[in-house]
Design an enzyme around this catalytic site. Structure first.
Site, PDB file in Angstrom:
ATOM      1  N   ARG A 190       0.949  -1.299   0.300  1.00  0.00           N
ATOM      2  CA  ARG A 190       0.003  -0.043   0.071  1.00  0.00           C
ATOM      3  C   ARG A 190       0.884   1.138   0.064  1.00  0.00           C
ATOM      4  NH1 ARG A 190      -2.452   0.432   4.890  1.00  0.00           N
ATOM      5  NH2 ARG A 190      -3.993  -1.042   4.238  1.00  0.00           N
ATOM      6  N   TYR A 208      -8.902  24.940 -12.936  1.00  0.00           N
ATOM      7  CA  TYR A 208      -9.402  23.961 -13.277  1.00  0.00           C
ATOM      8  C   TYR A 208     -10.694  23.258 -12.771  1.00  0.00           C
ATOM      9  CZ  TYR A 208      -9.401  18.573 -14.055  1.00  0.00           C
ATOM     10  OH  TYR A 208      -9.796  17.222 -14.386  1.00  0.00           O
ATOM     11  N   ASP A 258      -0.583  24.674  -8.033  1.00  0.00           N
ATOM     12  CA  ASP A 258      -0.776  23.544  -9.037  1.00  0.00           C
ATOM     13  C   ASP A 258      -0.249  24.052 -10.286  1.00  0.00           C
ATOM     14  OD1 ASP A 258      -1.987  22.068 -11.066  1.00  0.00           O
ATOM     15  OD2 ASP A 258      -4.010  22.028 -10.423  1.00  0.00           O
ATOM     16  N   LYS A 307      -1.057  14.637 -17.054  1.00  0.00           N
ATOM     17  CA  LYS A 307      -0.756  15.656 -18.328  1.00  0.00           C
ATOM     18  C   LYS A 307       0.733  15.398 -18.712  1.00  0.00           C
ATOM     19  CE  LYS A 307      -4.851  16.413 -17.201  1.00  0.00           C
ATOM     20  NZ  LYS A 307      -5.313  17.539 -16.305  1.00  0.00           N
TER      21      LYS A 307
HETATM   22  C1  LIG Z   1      -6.023  17.341 -14.981  1.00  0.00           C
HETATM   23  C2  LIG Z   1      -5.944  18.540 -13.782  1.00  0.00           C
HETATM   24  C3  LIG Z   1      -6.079  18.292 -12.692  1.00  0.00           C
HETATM   25  C4  LIG Z   1      -6.684  16.713 -11.953  1.00  0.00           C
HETATM   26  O1  LIG Z   1      -5.957  15.766 -12.303  1.00  0.00           O
HETATM   27  P1  LIG Z   1      -6.265  14.326 -12.543  1.00  0.00           P
HETATM   28  O2  LIG Z   1      -4.964  13.463 -12.692  1.00  0.00           O
HETATM   29  O3  LIG Z   1      -7.219  14.271 -13.978  1.00  0.00           O
HETATM   30  O4  LIG Z   1      -7.074  13.913 -11.375  1.00  0.00           O
HETATM   31  C5  LIG Z   1      -5.895  19.150 -11.726  1.00  0.00           C
HETATM   32  N1  LIG Z   1      -5.289  20.505 -12.210  1.00  0.00           N
HETATM   33  C6  LIG Z   1      -4.975  20.712 -13.305  1.00  0.00           C
HETATM   34  C7  LIG Z   1      -4.683  22.244 -13.795  1.00  0.00           C
HETATM   35  C8  LIG Z   1      -5.348  19.596 -14.414  1.00  0.00           C
HETATM   36  O5  LIG Z   1      -5.470  20.080 -15.730  1.00  0.00           O
END
Ligand SMILES: *Cc1c(COP(=O)(O)O)cnc(C)c1O
Length: 379
Positions: A52, A104, A177, A202
């Site tokens: 885990r 987002y 982020d 991404k």
């Molecule tokens: C895609 C995204 C997220 C969320 O990520 P996931 O891997 O889809 O859960 C958060 N912040 C931004 C800016 C994103 O583009």
């Protein structure tokens, strides 16, 4: 931790990884969920009990990402949202979070519902307005300030250093982020942020075939980091071995992919901003962008794959343009090697997105083909 190698070297070599059992230059995928003890009941390996939270290949991914971000520690999660959730779950009832507005949509929706349920005060603020945000931080004394820069889909740029100073004065955590930039283009911890977050789904993975999330911290002794680590271990938001393998495989070419994506995105942004069928282009690499100078000071080697633009006309005209695209795939997400286009209004009609806004994630294809596709769609 000081980063000795350049990012290209760090990523290409997976932080110098060599498999100690075989000499392999690629990590082995260990599927075992449990690890044996010897006759004395000692563990064969101190830090391998149960998968885990004890997984060598996940630890390797975390080491690469921590080094790239100049972080003391990093944790990989099964999705970007799982990493955001782990961060927000450390905030207690009665505390305050200042979160950037118009980011987002998945983050906004989840954070609103979470904070409501937990009696956490959530203030949404346009953090690209620096002075206003600094005053708000001083007045509200939040526990957490959560920003996204560049923001998605508006490409707003927030001044990380300025907000880092402001959060420090009230003992708050500044979390960034940094998904749209990625670790090869921006390193928020170097600018004073405390936690950097990525959707590894991404550009870090870059091939649209893995879901992953990342948190990395400037100082691993922080209480919030200890809480996040315990939460991941005990609540179990972990990524599987095969996904971690793919993530590492993708990361080896991250700086190279970012370079080409940023170069292509810049060329597409310039092309669109000179097109008579286009109203406005949102891309921090353009000199006309509201915060171009700030973006330039916070980002290296380009401005990332994400850009938005509004087409002249109405919603139907925007949908017609999208419908005519052949190379740009009509799909959500960003940062993959293939170019994508989204009509954001169809996805989030209640958040003030213009009906004519199209969001592009520019991939690594030849720029001439991408421009030809846009030209055919717009004409
Ligand atoms: C895609 C995204 C997220 C969320 O990520 P996931 O891997 O889809 O859960 C958060 N912040 C931004 C800016 C994103 O583009």
């Amino acid at each position: 931790m000081t980063r000795r190698q350049r990012l290209e070297t760090l990523f290409a070599q997976a932080a110098g990884y060599i498999d100690q059992q075989t000499g392999g230059v690629v990590p082995a995928i260990q599927p075992s969920t449990t690890f044996v003890r010897d006759e004395q009941y000692d563990l064969l390996r101190d830090n391998n009990i149960y998968a885990r939270d004890d997984n060598d290949i996940v630890r390797l991914a975390e080491k690469i990402l921590a080094t790239a971000e100049n972080a003391q520690d990093a944790l990989v999660f099964p999705t970007g949202m799982a990493s955001i959730a782990a961060l927000f779950r450390t905030i207690r009832a009665g505390q305050t979070i200042i979160m950037q507005s118009q980011i987002y949509w998945g983050t906004t929706k989840w954070a609103r519902e979470f904070c409501e349920r937990r009696d956490v005060k959530l203030i949404e603020q346009d953090t690209s307005k620096t002075d206003e945000t600094i005053a708000l931080i001083a007045a509200e004394k939040p526990a957490l300030v959560f920003i996204e820069t560049p923001s998605n889909p508006w490409l707003h740029i927030t001044d990380i250093s300025a907000l880092a100073d402001a959060t420090k004065q009230v003992d708050a955590i500044l979390a960034v982020d940094s998904t749209a930039a990625g670790p090869a283009t921006s390193n928020p911890l170097d600018l004073g942020a405390n936690i950097v977050m990525h959707s590894g789904t991404k550009s870090i993975n870059g091939h649209s075939d893995v879901l992953a999330g990342v948190l990395a911290v400037d100082d691993e002794t922080r209480t919030i980091w200890q809480d996040i680590k315990v939460d991941r271990h005990d609540a179990g938001a972990v990524i599987g071995s095969f996904e971690a393998y793919l993530l590492i495989r993708g990361m080896r070419t991250l700086p190279l992919r970012m370079e080409r994506m940023s170069e292509n995105a810049m060329a597409v942004a310039s092309y669109l901003s000179n097109h008579d069928q286009v109203d406005h282009v949102f891309y921090p690499g353009l000199e006309s962008h509201e915060a171009h100078a700030l973006a330039k000071s916070q980002m290296q080697n380009g401005f990332g794959p994400l850009l938005s633009f509004t087409v002249k006309g109405d919603k139907q005209r925007a949908l017609d343009v999208v419908g005519k695209m052949k190379l740009f795939k009509r799909a959500t997400s960003l940062g993959g090697v293939e170019s994508l286009v989204e009509h954001r209004y169809t996805i989030e009609s209640t958040t003030g997105i213009p009906e004519t806004l199209l969001r592009l994630s520019v991939g690594i294809e030849h720029i001439d083909d991408l421009i030809a596709d846009l030209e055919a769609a717009l004409s």
